[in-house]
Each structure stands twice: as structure tokens, then as C-alpha cells.
Design a protein around this motif. Structure first.
Motif, PDB file in Angstrom:
ATOM      1  N   MET A   1       0.852  -1.179   0.000  1.00  0.00           N
ATOM      2  CA  MET A   1       0.000   0.000   0.000  1.00  0.00           C
ATOM      3  C   MET A   1       0.891   1.233   0.000  1.00  0.00           C
ATOM      4  N   PRO A   2       0.499   2.363  -0.665  1.00  0.00           N
ATOM      5  CA  PRO A   2       1.365   3.537  -0.751  1.00  0.00           C
ATOM      6  C   PRO A   2       1.567   4.186   0.613  1.00  0.00           C
ATOM      7  N   ASP A   3       2.760   4.742   0.822  1.00  0.00           N
ATOM      8  CA  ASP A   3       3.081   5.419   2.070  1.00  0.00           C
ATOM      9  C   ASP A   3       2.401   6.785   2.077  1.00  0.00           C
ATOM     10  N   THR A   4       1.601   7.059   3.099  1.00  0.00           N
ATOM     11  CA  THR A   4       0.898   8.345   3.190  1.00  0.00           C
ATOM     12  C   THR A   4       1.803   9.456   3.696  1.00  0.00           C
ATOM     13  N   TYR A  32      -7.603  12.467  12.205  1.00  0.00           N
ATOM     14  CA  TYR A  32      -6.151  12.619  12.205  1.00  0.00           C
ATOM     15  C   TYR A  32      -5.739  13.607  11.113  1.00  0.00           C
ATOM     16  N   VAL A  33      -5.226  14.746  11.553  1.00  0.00           N
ATOM     17  CA  VAL A  33      -4.733  15.788  10.649  1.00  0.00           C
ATOM     18  C   VAL A  33      -3.275  16.035  10.993  1.00  0.00           C
ATOM     19  N   ASP A  34      -2.405  15.854  10.017  1.00  0.00           N
ATOM     20  CA  ASP A  34      -0.956  15.972  10.238  1.00  0.00           C
ATOM     21  C   ASP A  34      -0.503  17.404   9.968  1.00  0.00           C
ATOM     22  N   TYR A 283      -5.061  16.331   6.054  1.00  0.00           N
ATOM     23  CA  TYR A 283      -5.706  15.207   6.752  1.00  0.00           C
ATOM     24  C   TYR A 283      -5.314  13.889   6.090  1.00  0.00           C
ATOM     25  N   HIS A 284      -5.535  12.815   6.819  1.00  0.00           N
ATOM     26  CA  HIS A 284      -5.225  11.485   6.290  1.00  0.00           C
ATOM     27  C   HIS A 284      -6.075  11.230   5.037  1.00  0.00           C
ATOM     28  N   PRO A 285      -5.484  10.656   3.993  1.00  0.00           N
ATOM     29  CA  PRO A 285      -6.228  10.479   2.734  1.00  0.00           C
ATOM     30  C   PRO A 285      -7.470   9.606   2.855  1.00  0.00           C
ATOM     31  N   SER A 286      -7.588   8.808   3.904  1.00  0.00           N
ATOM     32  CA  SER A 286      -8.786   7.961   4.059  1.00  0.00           C
ATOM     33  C   SER A 286     -10.052   8.783   4.249  1.00  0.00           C
TER      34      SER A 286
END
Length: 631
Positions: A1-4, A32-34, A283-286
Motif C-alpha cells: 500500500m502507498p506510504d501516506t 487525524y490531521v498531520d 488530513y489522512h487520505p482515508s
């Protein structure tokens, strides 16, 4: 799976990093927001940079075990936070009505976290993992660390550390303290022996209470006596200084809560390091299929350059959380962050903010506080600026000038709070002129909050004369530049000290100043503030004098309506308020009146009354028509 590029949120993302068991599982109540505007992002990045692995469990389903067991038992422990704000504030308005939206959840959808999220998450973790090290932090934990008045329950609740069953509570800005905890656990020190860490709280048997601490009235005492509660609140605030602050203790039944002195503020070099970490700033791509996370919109292209606030408003939580001491990043660090923002694919040329708790604080209020701490029970700016105040905007101005010159930057705005009283204390008005010319997007938000001196004193705000002086100068300079820009004042109704007469005084002031606020804020008694202490106890914790507190829904509605007296929907409430306050002189059609009198009931001629009665009879018999000749 691609690294986020983010902390792993799934078992697959964890395994892709070659990690089987993470050091910490971080349970958060927000999506989850980075981004460094989100506390969970900073803590996880700091741990990662120091060699600790962190897995994120964001907004878990607390009614099930599944999310809490996703990564299994972590090697060192669980970290828990409700997110950027208290979960009860996230869920309820000041009127205790359920909010329909949540800016920190995917798609803005409400209901993705439980009420009292820290308690619920901790109880679930204890149920599943027993005595595993459990550390809580963030705003909800920080401001509930002592026995505290809870507005939603309308009662005093115990420390959230006691109620949650966690081992440690980290308060304030937690970079130093979380690293000390992590290193101690990695070195094999039992969590129960990590009792010397600044910026932390723990529970212990009374016989193990450290000597030399400032003792608050106990939980039982503050439940029974409002005077004891007010006294406890003052002790907590008086020791919230990293220079002279002592340990603070408060007994909870058979156990003692111990708060160690506040953590030392990060140096400029340390802050630069924290903000240089590889945040993806999104934010997380999900979350993309759900529409993303609305809370990122305002901060994605914003820059934090400072921490702390010596403004110290009584209704604000910053003094008890971040502290009053100003710490700043270097100019070079801020410029580098702006250059990274420019390279982001969705950047349109506008930096939304260069600020912090208060945007235009770039220095301590005076040199004395660096060695002696900030003055107990006093404010640097209210009711008037301290004679020792050092107001200087030159460094901030130089940084803004450099930001404006970066290729790809069209405008740099300042949207976090400006302290206009501090700005006016600066003898050089160059910053004000450049603020108006370059950094205002049509409207500048400022916070006079009220106009009545008695209310402003309870708020810890400067008197209204400071705002009027700033307003005059702002519009003079704006007009001289040929610009059309406006001040948007924040106003608050029903703060402790605000009588109905004071609310009328504010309405009259607004009319005289031609201010028509589109939005006003009811006072919200959030955990841990001095104003909340006044709301609950009806005492000023620093003078122990009685404070009038508007509490009934009827009076609060009246005070709020008076701030928008010009809206037709508020007419009945404004009339009722003016009559109750003995200000019938403000009812009328004259230039000084707030609202027109009630219209007398129109008398219906007898012939019309008879006609209406006959029409009604026709309708009941099925023979009537409407005005268009239709049934």
C-alpha cells in the motif's frame, strides 16, 4: 500500500513501515490531521523524531473493542486526547444545545466521538489492557486536571486523572514532558515511578505526598463550599509559572493529586525544531471520500510564530494551558515554513495567518519576567498597560515584510487575535500602518468584548477607552490610504459581572458607534478559567467579593438580544429587557432610542368581524374559496 507520509492508522500502514508492535498507540477524538495546528500531530511527530513508533487510532467506535485492539498491546503504552478542544465544547453550544456539525470530524459530521471522550477512551483501554501505562493530555485533560466545575452537569467533578484511571496527565504544551515519559518507559522505569516530570500530574497515597507543595482545598471541600472552590482556583493560577510555580496538591478522598511545576517553555531553537518536522499539512487520505476535514481549511496555509499570552483574559484557557510567557520561533524558521507552503500543490498565493494565541506578541511583556516570572494576580495590559510594558513590533514587522517578498506569495493576512491595546502602546505606528495596508482582507477582527468598566474588569480586559482610541486611529489611517476596511468587534453577553443594566449600556454604545454585530457570543463556562470560577461561585477568586452572574435562560436571552437590538426578531426581548432594567426612555422612535414601542392592537370594524364569521361558516360547509378563487 502507498506510504501516506503520516503516522500509521491501519495495521497495513504499520506493517509497511516494518513495525509489528508500536511503542505507543495514540487514541485521539479528532480526525487525524498531520498539521502543527493540531496537538496530536506535534506530539506524534516529536516522538517519531526521537526514535519512538506511534500508531494512530482516530475517533474510535467506543461502543466496540475493534478499533482499540487494531494494533494490539503497544510496547510502552497508550496516549489519549480528546483532540484540539474539549469534547463537551465540541458537542454543545453555550445554551447546551447539541451541535449539528463538528469541524474536526470527516465531512464535518457530528457524533464521531463520545461526550467526555478522555474518560470513555480510558475506561475502554483499562477494560481491554488492564494496567498498561496510560497517559492523557490535550486541552480536555489539561483544563480538567484539578477538581473543576462542569457546566454541562452543573456540578463539581473530580480531577479527570482520578476519574479516568490514567497513570499520568500531561498539561500544557507537552513536548518536553512526553519525551521524558517515553524515555523513562523505554528505560524500564515503571510508570508509577515517573513522578518528577515537570508539566505532569499523578495520583498518590497521601503519605507519599511531596513536601513544600501549595495545597488546594480538597475535592470534598470545593464540592461543599464555593469559597473553598474560589480559593483553590486562585492557588492553581498563582502557581502556573515556570519560574516560581510550586507543586500543587489537592486531596481526592483517599488519594492525593500532585501537579508538578509547569514544564519549561521551549526555547526558540526547540520550537524551530518542532516546526521543522515533516508534517504533510493535511488530513489522512482515508477521509477524502467523506469530504475531508473542515478544520484544516482555516489553518492549512497558516503559520504559528509564537506561544503563550500575557494578555491573560479571564475567560480564556491559555494562561492555565500554554502559560503567559511568550516564546517564539526564529524568523528564519518562519520563512522556511512559508517557502514549504508555497510549494504545496493547492496553495493559491494566500498565507491565511502568521500568529498564535495573540498574533502581535513577539517579546515578553517585560524583561523582569524572564528571571522573576510573571506577576501574581496582575495583568500586563488590563485595566491599563503596566508601566514596565515593553511594546515593540519591529521584529514582527520585519518578518512580515520578508514573507510578503517570497515568490509565489500574493498576500499575507493576520487573522488570529491582535491586541489593539498593546499595539497602541507602541510609540511607533509603522506596524499599524502596514497592518492596514497589507495584512487586512477588508475586515480586521478585534475583541473589545464589552463597554462597561465593571464587566471588563471581571473579564480582565482593558477599558473601552483603549478600543475607542484604536478605532479612531484605524479609520483615520484607513481613510488616508483610500481604503474601505472595517473593524469587526467580538462581543460577549452574560459574562459574570454583566447586569441587565450593563447589557443595556452596551446596546446604547453599539448604537452610538454605529456597530451592528452580525454575530455575538454568550459567555461559555468552559473548564478551568477564572471566569468559570466566577460563574459557579459568584465570587471573584482574587478579591472574594460577590459577583453578579446572569444565569436564567430568560435574562441570558435578553442580554444577547440587546447586542442585536436592531433585528426585528429580537424586538419583544429587547422591549422586555428595557422595561425590566427601568430604561423605558430607550423605547420610542427618537434618535437615541433602541426600539420602537409595541404597536397597539388594531381594532377590527364590526362589519369586517361579521364578514369573517360568515366566511368561516362557508368554509366549514365546504363552500369557501381562497383569494385566487381556488379551494
Amino acid at each position: 500500500m502507498p506510504d501516506t507520509g503520516m503516522m500509521p492508522m491501519t495495521r497495513e500502514e504499520l506493517n509497511a513501515r516494518g513495525i509489528d508492535v508500536p511503542d505507543f498507540v495514540y487514541v485521539i477524538g479528532d480526525a487525524y490531521v498531520d498539521h502543527p495546528s493540531f496537538g496530536a500531530a506535534i506530539i506524534s511527530r516529536v516522538l517519531e523524531a526521537k526514535g519512538f513508533s506511534v500508531a494512530i487510532v482516530s475517533q474510535p467506535d467506543w461502543r466496540s473493542d475493534r478499533d482499540f485492539t487494531r494494533f494490539g498491546r503497544p510496547r510502552l503504552g497508550f496516549l489519549v486526547t480528546s483532540g484540539n478542544i474539549d469534547s463537551m465544547v465540541a458537542h454543545y453550544t453555550a445554551a447546551k444545545r447539541k451541535r449539528s456539525e463538528d469541524a474536526y470530524s470527516p465531512g464535518g459530521k457530528a457524533g464521531k466521538r463520545p461526550d467526555r471522550a478522555v474518560l470513555v477512551y480510558c475506561q475502554k483501554i483499562r477494560q481491554l489492557y488492564g494496567d498498561i501505562p496510560l497517559i492523557i493530555g490535550g486541552l480536555e485533560a489539561s483544563l480538567r486536571r484539578f477538581a473543576h466545575y462542569d457546566y454541562w452537569d452543573d456540578r463539581v467533578r473530580p480531577s479527570i486523572l482520578e476519574e479516568s484511571g490514567a497513570d499520568l496527565l500531561l498539561f500544557g504544551m507537552g513536548e518536553h514532558s512526553i519525551l521524558e515519559v517515553a524515555q523513562g518507559l523505554r528505560d524500564g522505569i515503571p510508570v508509577g515511578e515517573l513522578t518528577e516530570i515537570r508539566g505532569s500530574c499523578y495520583m498518590t497515597a497521601p503519605e507519599h505526598t511531596p513536601f513544600g507543595a501549595a495545597e488546594c482545598p480538597s475535592y470534598a471541600q470545593v464540592c461543599e463550599s464555593k469559597k473553598a472552590y474560589a480559593k483553590a482556583c486562585r492557588i492553581q493560577y498563582d502557581q502556573q509559572d515556570e519560574v516560581y510555580g510550586k507543586r500543587v496538591i489537592q486531596r481526592h478522598g483517599s488519594r492525593m493529586l500532585v501537579q508538578n511545576p509547569p514544564a519549561l517553555s521551549l526555547t526558540t531553537e526547540e520550537l524551530d525544531w518542532v516546526y521543522s518536522l515533516p508534517y504533510t499539512r493535511t488530513y489522512h487520505p482515508s477521509y477524502e471520500p467523506q469530504g475531508g476535514v473542515p478544520g484544516i481549511a482555516e489553518v492549512q496555509f497558516s503559520i504559528t510564530h509564537n506561544r503563550g499570552c500575557f494578555g491573560f483574559c479571564n475567560f480564556c484557557s491559555i494562561a492555565l494551558h500554554q502559560g503567559r510567557r511568550i516564546t517564539v520561533r526564529s524568523e528564519e524558521s518562519v520563512i522556511r515554513e512559508a517557502e514549504r507552503i508555497v510549494q504545496m500543490p493547492n496553495f493559491k498565493g494566500y498565507i491565511h495567518d502568521v500568529g498564535g494565541p495573540t498574533a502581535n506578541f513577539r517579546h515578553p511583556s517585560c524583561e523582569k519576567q524572564l528571571t522573576a516570572g510573571l506577576c501574581k494576580g496582575k495583568k500586563c495590559l488590563a485595566p491599563t498597560p503596566c508601566k514596565g510594558l515593553h511594546a515593540d513590533h519591529r521584529e514582527y514587522l520585519h518578518m512580515l515584510r520578508r514573507l510578503r517578498k517570497i515568490k509565489g506569495v500574493k498576500r499575507v493576512f493576520i487573522r488570529s487575535g491582535i491586541r489593539y491595546d498593546y499595539l497602541m502602546a507602541d510609540p511607533d505606528d509603522t506596524f499599524l500602518r502596514e497592518l492596514i495596508r497589507y495584512h487586512v482582507s477588508g475586515q480586521l477582527k478585534v475583541a473589545p468584548e464589552h463597554c462597561a468598566a465593571a464587566v471588563l474588569d471581571k473579564m480582565g480586559k482593558p477599558h473601552i477607552e483603549a478600543y475607542l482610541a484604536f478605532q479612531k486611529k484605524f479609520y483615520e489611517i484607513t481613510k488616508g490610504m483610500g481604503k474601505e476596511q472595517y473593524l469587526v468587534p467580538y462581543l460577549m453577553s452574560s459574562h459574570p459581572g454583566s447586569t441587565l443594566q450593563a447589557a443595556v449600556e452596551l446596546a446604547v454604545f453599539l448604537k452610538q458607534q454605529h456597530i451592528h454585530p452580525e454575530q455575538v457570543q454568550d459567555f461559555y463556562p468552559t473548564p478551568g478559567t477564572l471566569s468559570t470560577c466566577m460563574f459557579y461561585t459568584e465570587l471573584d477568586p482574587y478579591t472574594m467579593e460577590p459577583v453578579y452572574v446572569p444565569k436564567t435562560p430568560e435574562e441570558k436571552a435578553m442580554q444577547r438580544a440587546l447586542l442585536q437590538y436592531f433585528q426585528p426578531k429580537n424586538k419583544a426581548l429587547v422591549l422586555a429587557a428595557l422595561k425590566k432594567a427601568g430604561r423605558r426612555d430607550l423605547i420610542g422612535t427618537g434618535p437615541d432610542c433602541l426600539v420602537a414601542p409595541e404597536e397597539p392592537a388594531r381594532r377590527i370594524p364590526a362589519a369586517d368581524r361579521n364578514r369573517s364569521r360568515k366566511d368561516g361558516q362557508k368554509w366549514r360547509k365546504g363552500k369557501g374559496t381562497d383569494r385566487r378563487g381556488k379551494r
